[in-house]
Motif scaffolding. Structure first.
Motif, short mmCIF file in Angstrom:
data_model
loop_
_atom_site.label_atom_id
_atom_site.label_comp_id
_atom_site.label_asym_id
_atom_site.label_seq_id
_atom_site.Cartn_x
_atom_site.Cartn_y
_atom_site.Cartn_z
N UNK A 34 50.24 -112.49 -54.15
CA UNK A 34 51.25 -112.70 -55.20
C UNK A 34 51.53 -111.42 -55.97
N UNK A 35 52.75 -111.27 -56.42
CA UNK A 35 53.04 -110.14 -57.30
C UNK A 35 52.22 -110.27 -58.59
N UNK A 36 51.71 -109.16 -59.07
CA UNK A 36 50.89 -109.18 -60.27
C UNK A 36 51.65 -109.76 -61.46
N UNK A 54 43.37 -119.09 -63.15
CA UNK A 54 42.53 -118.65 -62.04
C UNK A 54 41.14 -118.27 -62.53
N UNK A 55 41.07 -117.59 -63.65
CA UNK A 55 39.76 -117.23 -64.19
C UNK A 55 38.97 -118.48 -64.53
N UNK A 56 39.63 -119.47 -65.10
CA UNK A 56 38.96 -120.73 -65.44
C UNK A 56 38.42 -121.40 -64.17
N UNK A 77 33.14 -112.07 -65.91
CA UNK A 77 33.98 -111.10 -66.63
C UNK A 77 35.45 -111.40 -66.36
N UNK A 78 36.27 -111.07 -67.32
CA UNK A 78 37.71 -111.18 -67.14
C UNK A 78 38.15 -109.89 -66.46
N UNK A 79 38.57 -110.01 -65.22
CA UNK A 79 38.97 -108.85 -64.42
C UNK A 79 40.44 -108.55 -64.60
N UNK A 80 40.81 -107.36 -64.22
CA UNK A 80 42.23 -107.03 -64.12
C UNK A 80 42.85 -108.01 -63.12
N UNK A 81 44.11 -108.28 -63.29
CA UNK A 81 44.79 -109.30 -62.49
C UNK A 81 44.63 -109.05 -61.00
N UNK A 87 37.50 -112.14 -56.92
CA UNK A 87 36.57 -112.89 -57.74
C UNK A 87 36.50 -114.34 -57.27
N UNK A 88 37.65 -114.93 -57.00
CA UNK A 88 37.71 -116.29 -56.50
C UNK A 88 36.97 -116.42 -55.17
N UNK A 89 37.16 -115.45 -54.29
CA UNK A 89 36.49 -115.49 -52.98
C UNK A 89 34.98 -115.41 -53.13
N UNK A 90 34.49 -114.52 -53.96
CA UNK A 90 33.04 -114.35 -54.11
C UNK A 90 32.38 -115.62 -54.63
#
Length: 118
Positions: A34-36, A54-56, A77-81, A87-90
Motif C-alpha cells: 500500500x502507498x504510505x 494495524x499497530x493495534x 514500539x510504534x514503527x514508521x509506517x 511488524x505484522x509478519x513477525x
C-alpha cells in the motif's frame, strides 16, 4: 503450548498453523504494497488511521504470542509506517509458532480486522 493438551490433534494443529502463516504473509504483503499515504490516513467513517489500526492488531497478535509462550506482555514500539507490514509478519509468525487452537483462531480474527482496515 503442549500439543497433547490442545483440542486439535497434531496434524490438524499443524494445518492450522500453516494456514495462519499463509494469512499473515498475505496481509503483511498487502500492507507493504500500500502507498504510505494511504496507511497514514483513516478510512472513510474511521477515526483512527490505518497505521493505528494495524499497530493495534499487531499488539493483539504480540499479546497472543506472549501468552502462548508464557511470557509477559510487552508494548510493541510504534514503527514508521513503512515497517508495519514487517511488524505484522513477525508477531503473526510468533503466534503461529507458539499458539494453541484458541490463539490461532484469535489471530485469524485480528487478521480479519486488518483486512477490513485496509
Amino acid at each position: 503450548m503442549d500439543e497433547q493438551h490442545d483440542e486439535l490433534g497434531a496434524p490438524a494443529l499443524a494445518a492450522a498453523r500453516a494456514e495462519l502463516v499463509r494469512s499473515v504473509d498475505l496481509q503483511a504483503g498487502r500492507v507493504r504494497a500500500l502507498p504510505l499515504t494511504r496507511l497514514e490516513r483513516a478510512a472513510e467513517g474511521e477515526r483512527r488511521t490505518r497505521a493505528e489500526q494495524l499497530h493495534e492488531a499487531a499488539q493483539a497478535l504480540a499479546d497472543l504470542a506472549a501468552d502462548a509462550e508464557g511470557q509477559p506482555r510487552r508494548p510493541l514500539p510504534v514503527l514508521a509506517v513503512h515497517g508495519l507490514g514487517d511488524q505484522l509478519a513477525v508477531v503473526g509468525h510468533d503466534v503461529a509458532a507458539a499458539g494453541d487452537a484458541a490463539a490461532l483462531a484469535a489471530a485469524h480474527e485480528q487478521l480479519a480486522r486488518v483486512r477490513r482496515a485496509l
